[in-house]
Design a protein around this motif. Structure first.
Motif, PDB file in Angstrom:
ATOM      1  N   THR A 217      37.931  42.514  41.064  1.00  0.00           N
ATOM      2  CA  THR A 217      36.707  41.808  40.663  1.00  0.00           C
ATOM      3  C   THR A 217      36.615  40.458  41.347  1.00  0.00           C
ATOM      4  N   THR A 218      37.746  39.782  41.518  1.00  0.00           N
ATOM      5  CA  THR A 218      37.750  38.494  42.212  1.00  0.00           C
ATOM      6  C   THR A 218      37.285  38.654  43.652  1.00  0.00           C
ATOM      7  N   LEU A 219      37.831  39.637  44.363  1.00  0.00           N
ATOM      8  CA  LEU A 219      37.414  39.854  45.754  1.00  0.00           C
ATOM      9  C   LEU A 219      35.936  40.224  45.840  1.00  0.00           C
ATOM     10  N   ARG A 220      35.499  41.108  44.974  1.00  0.00           N
ATOM     11  CA  ARG A 220      34.100  41.544  45.010  1.00  0.00           C
ATOM     12  C   ARG A 220      33.148  40.403  44.645  1.00  0.00           C
ATOM     13  N   SER A 221      33.600  39.510  43.794  1.00  0.00           N
ATOM     14  CA  SER A 221      32.775  38.348  43.434  1.00  0.00           C
ATOM     15  C   SER A 221      32.675  37.371  44.595  1.00  0.00           C
ATOM     16  N   ILE A 222      33.780  37.154  45.305  1.00  0.00           N
ATOM     17  CA  ILE A 222      33.740  36.298  46.490  1.00  0.00           C
ATOM     18  C   ILE A 222      32.771  36.865  47.517  1.00  0.00           C
TER      19      ILE A 222
ATOM     20  N   ILE B  53      41.256  41.727  51.648  1.00  0.00           N
ATOM     21  CA  ILE B  53      41.824  43.074  51.764  1.00  0.00           C
ATOM     22  C   ILE B  53      42.388  43.499  50.412  1.00  0.00           C
ATOM     23  N   ASP B  54      41.910  44.639  49.923  1.00  0.00           N
ATOM     24  CA  ASP B  54      42.255  45.101  48.580  1.00  0.00           C
ATOM     25  C   ASP B  54      43.199  46.299  48.640  1.00  0.00           C
ATOM     26  N   GLU B  55      44.438  46.103  48.187  1.00  0.00           N
ATOM     27  CA  GLU B  55      45.435  47.174  48.015  1.00  0.00           C
ATOM     28  C   GLU B  55      45.599  48.034  49.283  1.00  0.00           C
ATOM     29  N   PRO B  56      45.949  47.438  50.408  1.00  0.00           N
ATOM     30  CA  PRO B  56      46.001  48.237  51.646  1.00  0.00           C
ATOM     31  C   PRO B  56      47.146  49.230  51.721  1.00  0.00           C
ATOM     32  N   THR B  57      48.222  49.045  50.938  1.00  0.00           N
ATOM     33  CA  THR B  57      49.374  49.947  51.062  1.00  0.00           C
ATOM     34  C   THR B  57      49.360  51.076  50.044  1.00  0.00           C
ATOM     35  N   LYS B  58      48.356  51.152  49.210  1.00  0.00           N
ATOM     36  CA  LYS B  58      48.340  52.143  48.135  1.00  0.00           C
ATOM     37  C   LYS B  58      48.393  53.558  48.698  1.00  0.00           C
ATOM     38  N   GLY B  59      49.426  54.296  48.311  1.00  0.00           N
ATOM     39  CA  GLY B  59      49.564  55.684  48.714  1.00  0.00           C
ATOM     40  C   GLY B  59      50.083  55.908  50.120  1.00  0.00           C
ATOM     41  N   LEU B  60      50.517  54.840  50.806  1.00  0.00           N
ATOM     42  CA  LEU B  60      50.962  54.993  52.192  1.00  0.00           C
ATOM     43  C   LEU B  60      52.479  55.170  52.271  1.00  0.00           C
ATOM     44  N   ALA B  61      52.912  55.881  53.297  1.00  0.00           N
ATOM     45  CA  ALA B  61      54.337  56.096  53.534  1.00  0.00           C
ATOM     46  C   ALA B  61      54.989  54.790  53.974  1.00  0.00           C
TER      47      ALA B  61
ATOM     48  N   ILE C 149      43.807  35.671  55.770  1.00  0.00           N
ATOM     49  CA  ILE C 149      43.733  36.886  54.970  1.00  0.00           C
ATOM     50  C   ILE C 149      43.951  36.533  53.506  1.00  0.00           C
ATOM     51  N   LEU C 150      43.046  36.983  52.648  1.00  0.00           N
ATOM     52  CA  LEU C 150      43.250  36.948  51.199  1.00  0.00           C
ATOM     53  C   LEU C 150      43.551  38.372  50.782  1.00  0.00           C
ATOM     54  N   LEU C 151      44.800  38.597  50.378  1.00  0.00           N
ATOM     55  CA  LEU C 151      45.325  39.940  50.165  1.00  0.00           C
ATOM     56  C   LEU C 151      45.574  40.201  48.687  1.00  0.00           C
ATOM     57  N   VAL C 152      45.020  41.289  48.174  1.00  0.00           N
ATOM     58  CA  VAL C 152      45.373  41.803  46.849  1.00  0.00           C
ATOM     59  C   VAL C 152      46.344  42.949  47.059  1.00  0.00           C
ATOM     60  N   GLU C 153      47.497  42.891  46.380  1.00  0.00           N
ATOM     61  CA  GLU C 153      48.528  43.885  46.650  1.00  0.00           C
ATOM     62  C   GLU C 153      49.421  44.101  45.439  1.00  0.00           C
ATOM     63  N   GLN C 154      49.690  45.371  45.127  1.00  0.00           N
ATOM     64  CA  GLN C 154      50.598  45.734  44.043  1.00  0.00           C
ATOM     65  C   GLN C 154      52.042  45.865  44.526  1.00  0.00           C
ATOM     66  N   ASN C 155      52.215  46.151  45.801  1.00  0.00           N
ATOM     67  CA  ASN C 155      53.546  46.314  46.380  1.00  0.00           C
ATOM     68  C   ASN C 155      54.129  44.916  46.617  1.00  0.00           C
ATOM     69  N   PHE C 156      55.004  44.480  45.703  1.00  0.00           N
ATOM     70  CA  PHE C 156      55.483  43.103  45.771  1.00  0.00           C
ATOM     71  C   PHE C 156      56.341  42.860  47.003  1.00  0.00           C
ATOM     72  N   ASN C 157      57.114  43.835  47.426  1.00  0.00           N
ATOM     73  CA  ASN C 157      57.923  43.664  48.627  1.00  0.00           C
ATOM     74  C   ASN C 157      57.051  43.413  49.849  1.00  0.00           C
ATOM     75  N   PHE C 158      55.945  44.141  49.938  1.00  0.00           N
ATOM     76  CA  PHE C 158      54.992  43.935  51.029  1.00  0.00           C
ATOM     77  C   PHE C 158      54.359  42.550  50.919  1.00  0.00           C
ATOM     78  N   ALA C 159      53.963  42.170  49.710  1.00  0.00           N
ATOM     79  CA  ALA C 159      53.293  40.890  49.490  1.00  0.00           C
ATOM     80  C   ALA C 159      54.195  39.715  49.845  1.00  0.00           C
ATOM     81  N   LYS C 160      55.453  39.763  49.388  1.00  0.00           N
ATOM     82  CA  LYS C 160      56.330  38.617  49.641  1.00  0.00           C
ATOM     83  C   LYS C 160      56.767  38.542  51.102  1.00  0.00           C
ATOM     84  N   ARG C 161      56.707  39.665  51.796  1.00  0.00           N
ATOM     85  CA  ARG C 161      57.016  39.682  53.226  1.00  0.00           C
ATOM     86  C   ARG C 161      55.962  38.931  54.037  1.00  0.00           C
TER      87      ARG C 161
END
Length: 234
Positions: free
Chosen positions: A44-49, A157-165, A185-197
């Motif tokens: 919702t934050t990204l879509r509002s921006i 960018i919203d959840e780019p790694t979801k479901g990816l190998a 880049i303003l990134l929304v991400e559930q994969n914390f390892n990817f996010a902190k990288r």
């Protein structure tokens, strides 16, 4: 001055108040990560921006100009692109045709096209293939490529790694790190390892409120705070 600054942004969808006084700043350059549990208000934050949902009241300032309430097309013309969670590619069109639609004049800048090939070699390989035939990772590459085929100052960018190998995620991280050198880049991400990288700055949203802001290196080593805000256990 921050590239993007949200101040007391509220967003309601129908009778539901989803965002409550969302406030944080995104500095220019690199990757800023917005974290949060499922349903916390990240998308919702990204879509509002982006103007796809209208925030009111509060402000959304891009390079000091309040863009809250503008149409999404006008916001895009100011140099902001949005890569949605569902990728939004046109399955019946080829990779080339998807990218042509994202250009301003219906033709490619050769330098930018070479950059896309360098970032995502699979797109050159499948240039004439219809997008429906691509794998999930290749569709995500195409979605990001459409966002950078024209010069942009900010990409949401919203959840780019979801479901990816994992192998695809590694390649995506390398591409995002390179993109972040010239485009914020303003990134929304559930994969914390990817996010902190990738992340330099970060914010955590919880139940529509910003619960924490800071630097990603500091947050990445604070396991107690991760558990409190994201239910991440060490």
């Amino acid at each position: 001055m921050s590239l993007l600054s949200l101040s007391q942004m509220k967003t309601s969808i129908g009778q539901y108040h989803v965002l409550h006084d969302v406030t944080f700043d995104v500095p220019e350059g690199g990757v800023f990560v917005l974290l949060g549990r499922n349903g916390a208000g990240k998308t919702t934050t990204l879509r509002s921006i982006m103007g796809l949902w209208k925030p009111s009241p509060g402000s959304v300032r891009f390079r000091g100009e309040d863009i809250a309430g503008l149409h999404a097309s006008d916001i895009a013309r100011k140099g902001i692109a949005f890569v949605p969670e569902n990728m939004g590619v046109f399955g019946g069109l080829t990779v080339e045709e998807n990218l042509v639609l994202a250009t301003a004049k219906g033709k490619f800048d050769d330098v930018r096209l070479k950059r896309i090939y360098d970032l995502f070699p699979a797109l050159e390989q499948f240039w004439t293939k219809q997008a429906w035939s691509l794998s999930g990772g290749q569709k995500q590459m195409l979605s990001v490529a459409r966002a950078i085929i024209e010069p942009r100052e900010l990409i949401l960018i919203d959840e780019p790694t979801k479901g990816l190998a994992p192998s695809i995620i590694d390649g995506m991280a390398e591409a995002f790190a390179e993109i972040g050198q010239s485009t914020t880049i303003l990134l929304v991400e559930q994969n914390f390892n990817f996010a902190k990288r990738l992340g330099q700055g970060m914010a955590v949203i919880d139940d529509g409120h910003i619960a924490h802001t800071g630097t990603m290196p500091d947050f990445a080593v604070d396991t107690a705070l991760q558990e409190q805000l994201l239910s991440l256990s060490s």
